[in-house]
Design a protein around this motif. Structure first.
Motif, PDB file in Angstrom:
ATOM      1  N   ARG A  13       1.310  -1.150  -0.080  1.00 43.24           N
ATOM      2  CA  ARG A  13       0.393  -0.039   0.014  1.00 43.24           C
ATOM      3  C   ARG A  13       1.077   1.290  -0.258  1.00 43.24           C
ATOM      4  O   ARG A  13       1.986   1.705   0.662  1.00 43.24           O
ATOM      5  CB  ARG A  13      -0.832   0.028   0.937  1.00 43.24           C
ATOM      6  N   TYR A  14       0.010   2.141  -0.627  1.00 42.34           N
ATOM      7  CA  TYR A  14       1.220   3.420  -0.674  1.00 42.34           C
ATOM      8  C   TYR A  14       0.252   4.875  -0.246  1.00 42.34           C
ATOM      9  O   TYR A  14      -1.140   5.044  -1.446  1.00 42.34           O
ATOM     10  CB  TYR A  14       1.318   4.103  -2.265  1.00 42.34           C
ATOM     11  N   PRO A  15       0.198   4.916   0.822  1.00 46.99           N
ATOM     12  CA  PRO A  15      -0.218   6.398   0.949  1.00 46.99           C
ATOM     13  C   PRO A  15      -0.197   7.529   0.170  1.00 46.99           C
ATOM     14  O   PRO A  15       0.558   7.781  -0.281  1.00 46.99           O
ATOM     15  CB  PRO A  15       0.017   6.672   2.229  1.00 46.99           C
ATOM     16  N   ASN A  16      -1.546   8.398   0.005  1.00 44.89           N
ATOM     17  CA  ASN A  16      -1.382   9.378  -0.806  1.00 44.89           C
ATOM     18  C   ASN A  16      -0.287   9.628  -2.586  1.00 44.89           C
ATOM     19  O   ASN A  16      -0.316   9.856  -2.469  1.00 44.89           O
ATOM     20  CB  ASN A  16      -0.909  10.749   0.446  1.00 44.89           C
ATOM     21  N   ILE A  22      -5.867   8.930  -1.098  1.00 47.07           N
ATOM     22  CA  ILE A  22      -5.736   8.203  -1.451  1.00 47.07           C
ATOM     23  C   ILE A  22      -4.832   6.924  -0.680  1.00 47.07           C
ATOM     24  O   ILE A  22      -3.395   7.130  -1.020  1.00 47.07           O
ATOM     25  CB  ILE A  22      -5.872   7.802  -2.792  1.00 47.07           C
ATOM     26  N   LEU A  23      -5.263   5.534  -0.701  1.00 46.20           N
ATOM     27  CA  LEU A  23      -4.608   4.871  -0.338  1.00 46.20           C
ATOM     28  C   LEU A  23      -4.518   3.644  -1.055  1.00 46.20           C
ATOM     29  O   LEU A  23      -5.045   2.598  -1.912  1.00 46.20           O
ATOM     30  CB  LEU A  23      -4.787   4.144   0.631  1.00 46.20           C
ATOM     31  N   ALA A 127     -14.481  -0.374  -6.643  1.00 48.92           N
ATOM     32  CA  ALA A 127     -13.968   1.068  -5.347  1.00 48.92           C
ATOM     33  C   ALA A 127     -15.687   1.544  -5.045  1.00 48.92           C
ATOM     34  O   ALA A 127     -16.346   0.612  -4.186  1.00 48.92           O
ATOM     35  CB  ALA A 127     -13.302   1.384  -5.545  1.00 48.92           C
ATOM     36  N   THR A 128     -15.645   2.353  -5.900  1.00 48.54           N
ATOM     37  CA  THR A 128     -17.773   3.345  -6.095  1.00 48.54           C
ATOM     38  C   THR A 128     -18.261   2.267  -6.601  1.00 48.54           C
ATOM     39  O   THR A 128     -19.471   1.902  -6.502  1.00 48.54           O
ATOM     40  CB  THR A 128     -17.199   4.516  -6.733  1.00 48.54           C
ATOM     41  N   GLY A 129     -18.001   1.062  -7.499  1.00 51.40           N
ATOM     42  CA  GLY A 129     -18.864   0.116  -8.773  1.00 51.40           C
ATOM     43  C   GLY A 129     -19.535   1.079  -9.673  1.00 51.40           C
ATOM     44  O   GLY A 129     -19.437  -0.032 -11.080  1.00 51.40           O
ATOM     45  N   LEU A 174     -10.880 -10.124  -0.950  1.00 53.11           N
ATOM     46  CA  LEU A 174     -10.372  -9.062  -0.001  1.00 53.11           C
ATOM     47  C   LEU A 174     -10.668  -7.489   0.402  1.00 53.11           C
ATOM     48  O   LEU A 174     -11.601  -7.260  -0.376  1.00 53.11           O
ATOM     49  CB  LEU A 174      -8.647  -8.704   0.126  1.00 53.11           C
ATOM     50  N   LYS A 175     -10.790  -7.370   1.877  1.00 54.49           N
ATOM     51  CA  LYS A 175     -11.562  -6.214   2.237  1.00 54.49           C
ATOM     52  C   LYS A 175     -10.748  -5.427   2.722  1.00 54.49           C
ATOM     53  O   LYS A 175     -10.318  -5.575   3.889  1.00 54.49           O
ATOM     54  CB  LYS A 175     -12.864  -6.129   2.420  1.00 54.49           C
ATOM     55  N   ASP A 176     -10.839  -4.466   2.285  1.00 49.98           N
ATOM     56  CA  ASP A 176      -9.878  -2.885   2.880  1.00 49.98           C
ATOM     57  C   ASP A 176     -11.164  -2.495   4.045  1.00 49.98           C
ATOM     58  O   ASP A 176     -12.270  -2.110   3.579  1.00 49.98           O
ATOM     59  CB  ASP A 176      -9.025  -1.797   2.056  1.00 49.98           C
TER      60      ASP A 176
END
Length: 176
Positions: A13-16, A22-23, A127-129, A174-176
């Motif tokens: 994972r990369y923050p920003n 955004i992650l 994401a938003t679908g 998987l779910k974040d």
């Protein structure tokens, strides 16, 4: 061994990234990991061992990876949903909303020889679908009868609620 935990640990994972707030979940680290890739294939085999799909559909572009694996494992045809202008011949086109505008997906009109097709479509992230919802609309236009969905990662931006009533099953590893 907890397969889901092991798979999740192999996604960096990369923050920003690509912008503040955004992650970013980089699935390429999982795909490049021999053990992780094998775990992913085993999870696909196990989860879908009792399903009977006529076609597997990958959404451009990372969905192609998962759909190719699945089609190969279960020996079924692979169909592609592409960005507008990338497929020759007659296509169905569906507009969908992005956080920064609109885009279009397409599927070939003659893609299903079985017009009562039982279809699994696959993508990397939910994401938003918006993309998934556009894919579902395209699959229905093309003649799919039963539609199921697979995502490696649901990043919990309410996309599941947008599509769950349109699919036989939605499986998010998987779910974040």
């Amino acid at each position: 061994m907890d397969i889901k935990k092991a798979l999740n640990e192999k996604i960096k994972r990369y923050p920003n990234f690509p912008k503040e707030g955004i992650l970013f979940a980089d699935i390429s680290t999982l795909l490049a990991d021999e053990e992780g890739f094998k775990l992913l294939k085993n999870d696909l085999k196990e989860h879908y061992k009792n399903h009977n799909f006529d076609y597997c559909v990958g959404i451009e572009s990372r969905g192609f990876i998962f759909a190719s694996i699945f089609a190969s494992i279960f020996d079924i045809p692979l169909i592609l949903i592409r960005k507008k202008g990338k497929l020759p011949g007659e296509c169905y086109t569906q507009e969908y909303e992005l956080e920064y505008g609109f885009d279009y997906l397409q599927i070939k009109k003659d893609v299903f020889s079985n017009k009562k097709a039982n279809v699994l479509f696959m993508d990397d992230l939910l994401a938003t679908g918006g993309t998934a919802n556009a894919a579902i609309k395209l699959l229905k236009q093309a003649g799919a009868n039963k539609i199921s969905a697979y995502f490696l990662l649901d990043i919990n931006l309410n996309g599941l609620n947008k599509i769950k009533n349109e699919c036989e099953e939605v499986y998010c590893v998987l779910k974040d």
